[in-house]
Motif scaffolding. Structure first.
Motif, short mmCIF file in Angstrom:
data_model
loop_
_atom_site.label_atom_id
_atom_site.label_comp_id
_atom_site.label_asym_id
_atom_site.label_seq_id
_atom_site.Cartn_x
_atom_site.Cartn_y
_atom_site.Cartn_z
N ILE A 80 0.90 -1.08 0.06
CA ILE A 80 -0.11 0.04 0.00
C ILE A 80 0.95 1.31 -0.04
N ASP A 81 2.01 1.34 0.76
CA ASP A 81 2.92 2.28 0.59
C ASP A 81 3.42 2.49 -0.60
N GLU A 84 0.65 3.96 -2.89
CA GLU A 84 0.29 5.43 -2.67
C GLU A 84 1.58 6.30 -3.02
N GLU A 85 2.70 5.75 -3.10
CA GLU A 85 4.19 6.67 -3.54
C GLU A 85 3.85 6.78 -5.13
N LEU A 87 1.07 6.77 -6.78
CA LEU A 87 -0.08 7.71 -6.90
C LEU A 87 0.16 9.12 -6.85
N GLN A 88 1.29 9.55 -5.98
CA GLN A 88 1.70 10.84 -5.74
C GLN A 88 2.49 11.42 -6.84
N TYR A 108 -2.14 1.97 -10.57
CA TYR A 108 -2.32 3.38 -9.73
C TYR A 108 -1.37 4.40 -10.06
N THR A 249 -7.39 7.67 -4.58
CA THR A 249 -6.89 6.94 -3.43
C THR A 249 -6.57 5.22 -3.77
N VAL A 250 -5.80 4.84 -3.04
CA VAL A 250 -5.64 3.39 -2.92
C VAL A 250 -6.78 2.68 -2.11
N ASP A 251 -7.23 1.72 -3.13
CA ASP A 251 -8.30 0.99 -2.45
C ASP A 251 -8.04 -0.51 -2.06
#
Length: 292
Positions: A80-81, A84-85, A87-88, A108, A249-251
């Motif tokens: 997940i980390d 999310e990285e 996605l940013q 993502y 967002t990460v789902d």
């Protein structure tokens, strides 16, 4: 005089015999008191009974499962980390011809697209629910200005606009989205029926074929459009039949912590049961006096 003497002698003998009998009684009573008490041993239960073997196996097995889920939890947190990285990061432009084999490495990842909608091959994916409203997701091929055609999940519409959702965008549009892969289908999801235009889950390969396939330059690339507005704007768009995309967002579901607690708790509980059973078996092996 002689008779009197005989009578006294007989009485003396009777007293002597009576004394001997009392002495015997005292000896018997004395013997009963000092004799060791009669003992018994409780019936012994085997240490290899099915109950003990089962209670000995369960704590070890469940502890191993808890440890495995703990490792899975750490793996999922790291995943997940990482997502999310991704996605940013800044959006990227896709090449004219996309290498489909590397898409899983870019899920993502935000992408920026330009092209025109192919409304003729639009697919409704669902049913779906958003904030208590039932509806579908609108999946429309995007004819890129400089490149192959890709599939874009434009977002959610309610059941009230299934036949007349907003298709006003006729010219070139710019789409911000994120790369995704085919959805994981569970046991209860029905089969898709492309000929009836019924799509229950996102089978990207089948959707690409429905939109024209390689002959029409359609690649099995699935992108979910990102909606940048706030919740009030999203509600307004849904009431107008305008597809509303997803949040950035990460789902990814992460329920491993609950599994860790469950397995470790079961291991501890069965270990306590095993300990109590062993204690009981040891107590049964002791020699106890016969109850009176």
């Amino acid at each position: 005089m002689l008779s009197l003497f005989r009578t006294a002698s007989l009485q003396s003998r009777a007293l002597l015999r009576t004394g001997q009998r009392f002495t015997g009684v005292r000896r018997v009573v004395h013997t009963d008191v000092v004799k060791s008490p009669i003992t018994y041993t409780a019936r012994k239960n085997s240490w290899y009974s099915p109950t003990i073997l089962l209670l000995g196996f369960i704590p070890v097995f469940t502890f191993a499962l808890g440890t495995w889920q703990l490792q899975r939890l750490q793996w999922k947190i790291n995943l997940i980390d990482e997502l999310e990285e991704k996605l940013q990061r800044d959006p990227i432009l896709l090449p004219k011809r996309i290498n489909v084999s590397v898409i899983p490495e870019f899920i993502y990842r935000r992408v920026l697209l330009r092209g025109t909608w192919d409304h003729h091959h639009t697919m409704l994916l669902g049913p779906r629910v958003r904030d208590g409203v039932h509806g579908y997701h609108v999946v429309t091929p995007l004819l890129r200005s400089q490149g192959s055609t890709v599939l874009v999940d434009r977002g959610f519409i309610s059941n009230d606009f299934v036949g007349n959702y907003d298709c006003s965008e006729k010219g070139e549009v710019e789409v911000l989205g994120m790369l995704r892969t085919s959805h994981k289908r569970n046991t209860f999801t029905p089969d898709n029926h492309p000929t009836e235009r019924k799509w229950f889950w996102a089978d990207v390969d089948a959707m690409a074929e429905y939109a024209g396939g390689d002959a029409a330059g359609v690649q099995p690339v699935f992108i979910e459009q990102i909606f940048p507005g706030h919740e009030g704007e999203a509600t307004s768009n849904i009431s107008k039949g305008i597809p509303v995309g997803r949040a950035a967002t990460v789902d990814v579901r992460n329920a491993h912590l609950s599994y860790v607690v469950t397995w470790y708790s079961l291991s501890a509980f069965t270990a306590v049961m095993l300990g109590r059973l062993i204690t009981k078996r040891r107590a049964q092996k002791r020699v106890r006096p016969l109850p009176r």
